[in-house]
Scaffold this active site. Sequence first.
Site, PDB file in Angstrom:
ATOM      1  N   HIS A   1       0.728  -1.111  -0.123  1.00  0.00           N
ATOM      2  CA  HIS A   1      -0.045  -0.044  -0.058  1.00  0.00           C
ATOM      3  C   HIS A   1       1.269   0.963  -0.009  1.00  0.00           C
ATOM      4  O   HIS A   1       1.650   1.246   1.285  1.00  0.00           O
ATOM      5  CB  HIS A   1      -1.000  -0.607   1.003  1.00  0.00           C
ATOM      6  CG  HIS A   1      -2.014  -1.451   1.768  1.00  0.00           C
ATOM      7  ND1 HIS A   1      -2.620  -1.448   0.982  1.00  0.00           N
ATOM      8  CD2 HIS A   1      -2.100  -2.466   1.789  1.00  0.00           C
ATOM      9  CE1 HIS A   1      -3.414  -2.409   1.206  1.00  0.00           C
ATOM     10  NE2 HIS A   1      -2.893  -2.834   1.978  1.00  0.00           N
TER      11      HIS A   1
ATOM     12  N   HIS B   1       2.010   4.197   8.241  1.00  0.00           N
ATOM     13  CA  HIS B   1       0.980   5.220   8.713  1.00  0.00           C
ATOM     14  C   HIS B   1       1.979   5.448   9.568  1.00  0.00           C
ATOM     15  O   HIS B   1       3.277   5.184  10.193  1.00  0.00           O
ATOM     16  CB  HIS B   1      -0.181   4.676   9.713  1.00  0.00           C
ATOM     17  CG  HIS B   1      -0.886   3.846   9.301  1.00  0.00           C
ATOM     18  ND1 HIS B   1      -1.814   4.644   8.480  1.00  0.00           N
ATOM     19  CD2 HIS B   1      -0.802   2.398   8.948  1.00  0.00           C
ATOM     20  CE1 HIS B   1      -2.595   3.216   8.142  1.00  0.00           C
ATOM     21  NE2 HIS B   1      -2.700   2.072   8.069  1.00  0.00           N
TER      22      HIS B   1
ATOM     23  N   GLY C   1      -1.466  -1.227  10.343  1.00  0.00           N
ATOM     24  CA  GLY C   1      -0.806  -1.970   8.937  1.00  0.00           C
ATOM     25  C   GLY C   1       0.635  -1.276   9.441  1.00  0.00           C
ATOM     26  O   GLY C   1       0.900  -0.465  10.583  1.00  0.00           O
TER      27      GLY C   1
ATOM     28  N   ARG D   1      -0.391   4.396  -1.137  1.00  0.00           N
ATOM     29  CA  ARG D   1      -0.778   5.509  -0.352  1.00  0.00           C
ATOM     30  C   ARG D   1      -0.647   6.238  -1.666  1.00  0.00           C
ATOM     31  O   ARG D   1      -1.516   7.864  -1.132  1.00  0.00           O
ATOM     32  CB  ARG D   1       0.264   6.275   0.543  1.00  0.00           C
ATOM     33  CG  ARG D   1       0.439   5.625   2.018  1.00  0.00           C
ATOM     34  CD  ARG D   1      -0.784   4.314   2.946  1.00  0.00           C
ATOM     35  NE  ARG D   1      -0.832   3.995   3.643  1.00  0.00           N
ATOM     36  CZ  ARG D   1      -1.477   2.808   4.503  1.00  0.00           C
ATOM     37  NH1 ARG D   1      -2.716   2.247   3.306  1.00  0.00           N
ATOM     38  NH2 ARG D   1      -1.103   1.974   4.677  1.00  0.00           N
TER      39      ARG D   1
ATOM     40  N   HIS E   1      -2.379 -13.064   3.042  1.00  0.00           N
ATOM     41  CA  HIS E   1      -1.612 -12.317   4.439  1.00  0.00           C
ATOM     42  C   HIS E   1      -1.962 -13.417   5.262  1.00  0.00           C
ATOM     43  O   HIS E   1      -2.871 -13.221   5.756  1.00  0.00           O
ATOM     44  CB  HIS E   1      -1.601 -11.138   4.810  1.00  0.00           C
ATOM     45  CG  HIS E   1      -2.626  -9.984   4.467  1.00  0.00           C
ATOM     46  ND1 HIS E   1      -4.383 -10.712   4.221  1.00  0.00           N
ATOM     47  CD2 HIS E   1      -2.870  -9.012   4.560  1.00  0.00           C
ATOM     48  CE1 HIS E   1      -4.884  -9.881   4.230  1.00  0.00           C
ATOM     49  NE2 HIS E   1      -4.463  -8.543   4.224  1.00  0.00           N
TER      50      HIS E   1
ATOM     51  N   ASP F   1       2.562  -7.102   2.450  1.00  0.00           N
ATOM     52  CA  ASP F   1       1.413  -5.777   2.722  1.00  0.00           C
ATOM     53  C   ASP F   1       1.530  -4.443   3.940  1.00  0.00           C
ATOM     54  O   ASP F   1       1.217  -4.231   5.121  1.00  0.00           O
ATOM     55  CB  ASP F   1       0.664  -6.547   3.629  1.00  0.00           C
ATOM     56  CG  ASP F   1      -0.395  -5.882   4.862  1.00  0.00           C
ATOM     57  OD1 ASP F   1      -1.017  -5.835   2.937  1.00  0.00           O
ATOM     58  OD2 ASP F   1      -1.344  -6.491   5.398  1.00  0.00           O
TER      59      ASP F   1
ATOM     60  N   HIS G   1      -8.631 -10.250   0.531  1.00  0.00           N
ATOM     61  CA  HIS G   1      -8.737  -9.996   2.325  1.00  0.00           C
ATOM     62  C   HIS G   1      -9.333 -11.033   2.699  1.00  0.00           C
ATOM     63  O   HIS G   1     -10.920 -10.147   3.720  1.00  0.00           O
ATOM     64  CB  HIS G   1      -8.623  -8.913   2.381  1.00  0.00           C
ATOM     65  CG  HIS G   1      -8.532  -8.175   4.161  1.00  0.00           C
ATOM     66  ND1 HIS G   1      -7.049  -7.291   4.431  1.00  0.00           N
ATOM     67  CD2 HIS G   1      -8.704  -8.811   5.189  1.00  0.00           C
ATOM     68  CE1 HIS G   1      -7.574  -7.239   6.450  1.00  0.00           C
ATOM     69  NE2 HIS G   1      -8.397  -7.974   5.775  1.00  0.00           N
TER      70      HIS G   1
END
Length: 435
Positions: free
Chosen positions: A61, A305, A320, A63, A231, A301, A177
């Site tokens: 991810h 953050h 995360g 962003r 995952h 994954d 997921h």
Amino acid sequence: MAAIVIRGAQVYHNGRFQALEVRADGPHISAVAPKVDASGARVIDAGGLHLFPGVIDVQVHFREPGNTHKEDLETATRACAKGGVTSFLEMPNTSPPATNQAGVDIKLALAAKKSRVNYGFFVGATNTNLRELQEVKRVCGIKVFMGASTGDLLVDDMDALERIFAETGKRRVIALHCEDEAYLKAHKPEYAHRTDMRGYTEWRNVEAAYLATTRAVNLARKYGHRAHILHVSSARECELFIPRDTLVTAETSPHHLLLNVDDYARLGTLAKMNPPLKYREDNAGLWRALRDGRIGVIATDHAPHTLEEKRRDIWKAPAGIPAVENSLALILDASSRGMCTLEQVAQWMCENPAKTYAMKGKGRIEVGHDADLTLVDANAVHTVRNEEQLTKVKWSPWHGQKLKGRAVTTIVRGQVVYENGQVQDQVRGTEIQYA
Ligand code: DOR
């Protein structure tokens, strides 16, 4: 672009490491042999090193667009280069989410400008975008969140989920997921008073994952549709997989292999992710499933953050962790401790990810394949340090941990993108192609 010859390494070729030389002319591998012609080439002396096909991280991810205070395609792909990752597949829960061709095209254009490594993107499923999923092009697969996580992508209408399996091309990978949203909703009130991370795992538990994984596997088998379970976090889910199956494939992550609820005492909400960490016996079960081929892929994954965001309480902290620049080192370190062989690292992190998504020219060191290569020093010891992280959020749950083994040189389509501890910022990757 100068030709490159890599000399002196143990090279992963035809399933094992062998004393070979490799030559790349432009973006492709032109020779793999005990001795190759080095004329006109830059020669990299790789004595004592292992040459892996570039690591392909098939779940990240990054962003962008929308949450670039956490990460962007420049910071993320510099981190990839450092970590030995030459290609990535990025998830659709950006802002706005990539749920149609226009959303995917925006990301492809951004990546063409900014990405130091090769790139591919998922389209995100919703309860109502079946038509877009049927028509979209230039994607690696369809991402389905069966349980709500970061962002608002969710397929919680079971008829909509069934139609995605029934009415999209059977060879297109549906990556899921797997946490059961109805179960999570029904049980949340029982845990609302908890303030400890163990309470979070007890809520989003093995049963929630098992229910969703069972549903996904059954739908894939019913419709003969490719599916990839993302995952996997528990030993129990692995009972649902068949070794080396090509219809339903599965992936786990470094954190689900290496961390468990015991780590909450040290890490607290820093170790919050979805699906959450499980138990020591799950770590062991996931390693077993990798070794016997029920799980074929390790991907991070990577879900950055900021530390400030992560320090909120167990319900408000976002889920995360960043991992893309440490994943290979973490698994090499596990290998140095006898958890697996270096060949298995190459299979799980390089070769099988390419196969899982039917990537053209990736995942193997072979004449004609892309010269995406990662040179590894399996004996180099380093300590993970927050302040040295290239990810924008500048922290790692493995801060302070000593690891044995790391990438020392990363090559993307014949161009050195990382060496001597430096990212070569002029290098750009290209869009991954699928068979
Ligand atoms: O922990 C997670 N974080 N799991 C997900 O499914 C999403 C990800 C994110 O994007 O933050």
